[in-house]
Motif scaffolding. Structure first.
Motif, PDB file in Angstrom:
ATOM      1  N   GLN A 185       0.822  -1.218   0.000  1.00  0.00           N
ATOM      2  CA  GLN A 185       0.000   0.000   0.000  1.00  0.00           C
ATOM      3  C   GLN A 185       0.855   1.267   0.000  1.00  0.00           C
ATOM      4  N   LYS A 186       2.176   1.085  -0.015  1.00  0.00           N
ATOM      5  CA  LYS A 186       3.126   2.218  -0.010  1.00  0.00           C
ATOM      6  C   LYS A 186       2.975   3.095   1.234  1.00  0.00           C
ATOM      7  N   VAL A 187       2.790   2.442   2.382  1.00  0.00           N
ATOM      8  CA  VAL A 187       2.748   3.142   3.671  1.00  0.00           C
ATOM      9  C   VAL A 187       4.188   3.331   4.149  1.00  0.00           C
ATOM     10  N   SER A 188       4.580   4.556   4.449  1.00  0.00           N
ATOM     11  CA  SER A 188       5.977   4.852   4.780  1.00  0.00           C
ATOM     12  C   SER A 188       6.308   4.692   6.257  1.00  0.00           C
ATOM     13  N   PHE A 189       5.295   4.813   7.135  1.00  0.00           N
ATOM     14  CA  PHE A 189       5.571   4.840   8.566  1.00  0.00           C
ATOM     15  C   PHE A 189       4.846   3.691   9.268  1.00  0.00           C
ATOM     16  N   ILE A 190       5.629   2.821   9.899  1.00  0.00           N
ATOM     17  CA  ILE A 190       5.123   1.649  10.608  1.00  0.00           C
ATOM     18  C   ILE A 190       5.310   1.887  12.104  1.00  0.00           C
ATOM     19  N   VAL A 191       4.280   1.577  12.907  1.00  0.00           N
ATOM     20  CA  VAL A 191       4.389   1.727  14.360  1.00  0.00           C
ATOM     21  C   VAL A 191       4.004   0.412  15.031  1.00  0.00           C
ATOM     22  N   GLN A 192       4.714   0.083  16.102  1.00  0.00           N
ATOM     23  CA  GLN A 192       4.471  -1.154  16.867  1.00  0.00           C
ATOM     24  C   GLN A 192       5.201  -1.022  18.185  1.00  0.00           C
TER      25      GLN A 192
END
Length: 418
Positions: A94-101
């Protein structure tokens, strides 16, 4: 000459596109939203969404083509590494640049590796991993990555704060260590032993127990082991339901021990232990609701959270998550782009001061340096604290404040930069 219907429609469409809102900056959350730790995942969503809404209330992040709203996407990883990597691939597609976890250091380690490999394969579509709770120190030491930033104090820092209090607790003589059996819990036991040996050589470690994460429904056998050991103090990094059930078993079996915890100030723990925890249960965090004076910026922050989420069961505030979203928004604006590489460089060395909390992102290892509070459980009816936790009637009072400089520990990170 009359304009045709199609010409009018084309002009209207062009005008509509010209005034269309800029695309949102998407933030992809990968977290356990079902199963035994669903309450912890839901607490994260509440905090992140409020922080994002606060940014969007001012128009979003300002870039050259206008203001872009932030948007939170969620993926339920069912608290497993395999599902987390599936989520990461979906966000990449989906071309999401920012991942949080954050709720699992094992998952975080896998995501660091996954993001590294993705960025090597797809240099034109890089991703950045922002970690709000995974506290295994290796993530900003030997396993550090340019693409990973941690906004929580690591477990060595948190344990340092707790043992600074234990150091001066003359009644602590026999300590029982208990934790979840994965990388975080295993490391925690090692660092607790090392720090206690350095600060209190007279303390005896009378138990060291690891249990399966998220699978124990009855902790009474563990409470029995603690009692049999003769321990007067318990140190635990348990979180979520594993912590709630542990302290509940301690209360039900009448264990006469003090608890030094990482997360004992929420997610059902205060209510589970009740009166037995007053003056005996301690927690370490970057902030807590009773940290400020009446009328302070700290109070205003907490009261805004409670106004948005008034239900007692929703009362679990993570300041670090709000700092993370705020610092991300500022970094995007500083970089002038949502490109992951540019944002990462803007985050390095970034400082934040919200009026009651100061922090700085250390460039050497991408570890946020910030103050820590060790607080002790008190009863609101006694007037010791103004705010309780989750409507339990019990809140936490600052026992020890450690400044940013006191919590900062050395790093062994040798980062490879693009």
């Amino acid at each position: 000459m009359r304009m045709s219907f199609l010409s009018c429609a084309a002009l209207a469409a062009a005008a509509s596109l010209a005034h269309a809102a800029p695309d949102p900056v998407r933030i992809g959350m990968i977290e356990g939203l079902s199963g035994p730790f669903a309450n912890a995942g839901a607490a994260v969503v509440r905090n992140l969404q409020l922080a994002i809404d606060n940014i969007n209330a001012h128009g979003g992040v300002r870039l050259q083509d206008g203001r872009h709203p932030l948007m939170l996407l969620t993926f339920d990883n069912k608290q497993t590494v395999d599902e987390s990597l599936i989520g990461l691939r979906q966000y990449a597609d989906q071309k999401v640049s920012f991942i949080v976890q954050g709720n699992s250091s094992a998952v975080a380690a896998a995501l660091v590796d996954g993001v590294e490999k993705h960025n090597q394969r797809m240099p034109a579509q890089r991703m950045l991993f922002l970690n709000y709770s995974a506290v295994d120190p290796s993530l900003t030491n030997e396993k550090c990555s340019f693409w990973h930033f941690r906004f929580d104090a690591n477990s060595d820092m948190r344990m340092h704060a707790l043992t600074e209090v234990i150091k001066n607790d003359a009644s602590a003589r026999r300590v029982f260590l208990i934790g979840q059996d994965y990388s975080f819990g295993q490391h925690l036991a090692r660092v607790a032993r090392a720090q206690l040996a350095q600060k209190r050589k007279d303390i005896a470690i009378v138990g060291d127990e690891l249990h399966p994460i998220g699978k124990i429904k009855d902790f009474s056998p563990y409470a029995a082991k603690i009692r049999a050991s003769g321990a007067d103090t318990v140190i635990t990094g348990n979180w979520g339901n594993d912590l709630t059930l542990l302290v509940k078993a301690a209360r039900e079996t009448g264990l006469p021990v003090k608890f030094y915890t990482f997360y004992g100030n929420g997610l059902g723990a205060p209510a589970a232990i009740g009166e037995a925890g007053v003056g005996k249960v301690r927690a370490v965090a970057e902030w807590h609701p009773n940290a400020g004076l009446p009328g302070s910026a700290s109070d205003a922050f907490y009261q805004a959270f409670r106004k948005r989420y008034p239900r007692p069961e929703d009362d679990y505030v993570h300041l670090r998550m709000h700092l993370m979203i705020d610092m991300l928004a500022r970094a995007i604006e500083k970089a002038g782009t949502a490109d992951a590489t540019s944002v990462a460089r803007a985050l390095e060395g970034a400082a934040v001061d919200n009026g009651f909390h100061q922090a700085v992102m250390r460039a050497a290892d991408h570890q946020l340096l910030q103050p820590l509070y060790v607080s002790v459980m008190q009863k609101t009816a006694d007037g010791a604290v103004r705010f309780d936790n989750e409507g339990s009637g019990y809140g936490f009072k600052t026992e020890r404040y450690l400044s940013l400089n006191e919590t900062a520990l050395p790093t062994s990170c040798r980062m490879t930069r693009p």
